[in-house]
Design a protein around this motif. Structure first.
Motif, short mmCIF file in Angstrom:
data_model
loop_
_atom_site.label_atom_id
_atom_site.label_comp_id
_atom_site.label_asym_id
_atom_site.label_seq_id
_atom_site.Cartn_x
_atom_site.Cartn_y
_atom_site.Cartn_z
N TRP A 1 50.50 47.34 40.03
CA TRP A 1 49.50 46.80 40.93
C TRP A 1 49.56 47.43 42.32
O TRP A 1 48.54 47.59 42.98
CB TRP A 1 49.61 45.28 41.01
CG TRP A 1 49.51 44.63 39.66
CD1 TRP A 1 50.40 43.79 39.07
CD2 TRP A 1 48.45 44.81 38.70
NE1 TRP A 1 49.98 43.44 37.82
CE2 TRP A 1 48.79 44.04 37.56
CE3 TRP A 1 47.26 45.54 38.68
CZ2 TRP A 1 47.98 43.98 36.42
CZ3 TRP A 1 46.45 45.48 37.55
CH2 TRP A 1 46.81 44.72 36.45
N ILE B 1 42.12 42.29 42.29
CA ILE B 1 42.51 42.28 40.88
C ILE B 1 43.31 41.02 40.65
O ILE B 1 44.16 40.64 41.47
CB ILE B 1 43.35 43.52 40.50
CG1 ILE B 1 42.51 44.79 40.60
CG2 ILE B 1 43.92 43.38 39.09
CD1 ILE B 1 43.29 46.07 40.34
N SER B 2 43.03 40.33 39.55
CA SER B 2 43.74 39.09 39.25
C SER B 2 44.09 39.01 37.78
O SER B 2 43.47 39.67 36.94
CB SER B 2 42.90 37.87 39.66
OG SER B 2 41.61 37.94 39.09
N VAL B 3 45.09 38.20 37.48
CA VAL B 3 45.50 37.94 36.10
C VAL B 3 45.37 36.45 35.84
O VAL B 3 45.20 35.65 36.77
CB VAL B 3 46.96 38.40 35.85
CG1 VAL B 3 47.08 39.92 36.03
CG2 VAL B 3 47.94 37.69 36.77
N ILE C 1 43.45 31.80 38.10
CA ILE C 1 43.62 33.22 38.29
C ILE C 1 44.63 33.42 39.42
O ILE C 1 44.67 32.64 40.36
CB ILE C 1 42.31 33.96 38.62
CG1 ILE C 1 41.67 33.43 39.92
CG2 ILE C 1 41.34 33.88 37.46
CD1 ILE C 1 40.53 34.30 40.45
N SER D 1 36.21 36.30 38.01
CA SER D 1 37.40 36.86 37.37
C SER D 1 37.92 35.93 36.28
O SER D 1 38.29 36.37 35.19
CB SER D 1 38.50 37.10 38.41
OG SER D 1 38.15 38.16 39.27
N LEU E 1 38.44 36.62 32.20
CA LEU E 1 39.73 36.48 31.55
C LEU E 1 39.71 35.40 30.47
O LEU E 1 40.27 35.58 29.38
CB LEU E 1 40.80 36.17 32.60
CG LEU E 1 41.04 37.32 33.60
CD1 LEU E 1 41.87 36.84 34.78
CD2 LEU E 1 41.71 38.50 32.92
N ALA F 1 43.68 41.95 32.85
CA ALA F 1 43.38 41.56 34.23
C ALA F 1 41.87 41.68 34.45
O ALA F 1 41.13 42.12 33.56
CB ALA F 1 44.13 42.45 35.22
#
Length: 269
Positions: free
Chosen positions: A91, A111-113, A119, A148, A152, A223
């Motif tokens: 990252w 950017i996220s997971v 998130i 996001s 996901l 992600a």
């Protein structure tokens, strides 16, 4: 607070004491002010005595600070994430791509997971403020009302999505937040078809966010890369026509970096 894993763990392999300690750290991390022992106990759904033992242990280890019976996270907690955020990590390597996109579009990019039904930002341009709260790396938002999060959630296996939603009440964050499970699943089905998500007025009034998936070599979504703005600056039509192609091109470059990390033997999640 999210203690659920992405798969079922046999009871004999689950370390409850460790889980409670981590849950305590999450409670303190989410708090905006120091908390008393009773506050922590209530948030963790444990007895005051159990919360006290956990807090005193974390104070002894240096991860929690205590002042006149009030507890807060200590700077040592940051060391737990040092490995992921260190120079050379995935990252941190793709951070310039996020920052350059934010500069080109003059709006926030990240950017996220996915963590259970939240998130978690792992990379973010922190100079542009879209939401009421300033968000940075390590901060969370509810997945069901963010672009996001929709990307996901949409790419989870159906049984896994059902497991995560089971018994959960989805809370409205903005005037257009979707809180009904059936309606959310219909929206997620549409996200899967077009391979991107758009959220308008779902997190806060006037906010717009757009997100696309980031896939590793096997095609699994690990992600989401997103763009966020305000309706005073952008229209939904502008996002679809002008922002989406740029976001998708940037995501392709990030995916190339992900594959490069995999080629070097790194495990990406």
């Amino acid at each position: 607070m999210a203690m659920d894993s992405t798969r079922e763990l046999p009871k004999q392999d689950f370390a409850q004491t460790l889980a409670r300690g981590l849950a305590c750290l999450e409670v303190l991390a989410d708090a905006t002010t120091p908390l008393g022992c009773s506050d922590v106990a209530s948030a963790m759904s444990v007895s005051r005595a159990a919360a006290r033992r956990i807090l005193l242990t974390l104070v002894h280890l240096g991860y929690v600070a205590e002042d006149r019976g009030q507890y807060s996270s200590s700077p040592k907690v940051l060391s737990l994430g040092r490995g992921m955020l260190a120079t050379g990590s995935l990252w941190s390597t793709v951070a310039p791509e996020v920052l350059q996109l934010a500069d080109r579009l003059d709006d926030a990019c990240s950017i996220s997971v996915l963590e259970n039904l939240d998130i978690l930002f792992v990379c973010r341009d922190a100079t542009r403020r879209i939401f009421t709260s300033r968000l940075g790396i390590g901060d969370r938002l509810p997945a069901h009302c963010s672009a996001s999060g929709k990307v996901l959630l949409a790419n989870l296996p159906v049984d896994e999505l059902d497991r995560r939603l089971r018994g959960v009440t989805l809370k409205a964050q903005g005037p257009a937040s979707v809180t009904d499970h059936a309606t959310l699943k219909i929206a997620l089905s549409q996200v899967r078809q077009v391979d991107y998500a758009l959220a308008i007025d779902e997190m806060e009034t006037g906010t717009l966010s757009l997100a696309v998936p980031l896939r590793e070599r096997s095609g699994k979504v690990i992600a989401a890369m997103s763009f966020a703005s305000h309706r005073s600056r952008r229209t939904p039509e502008d996002l679809s026509a002008n922002v989406l192609p740029q976001l998708q091109r940037a995501a392709s470059r990030v995916e190339a970096t992900i594959r490069n990390f995999q080629d070097r033997g790194w495990v990406v999640i």
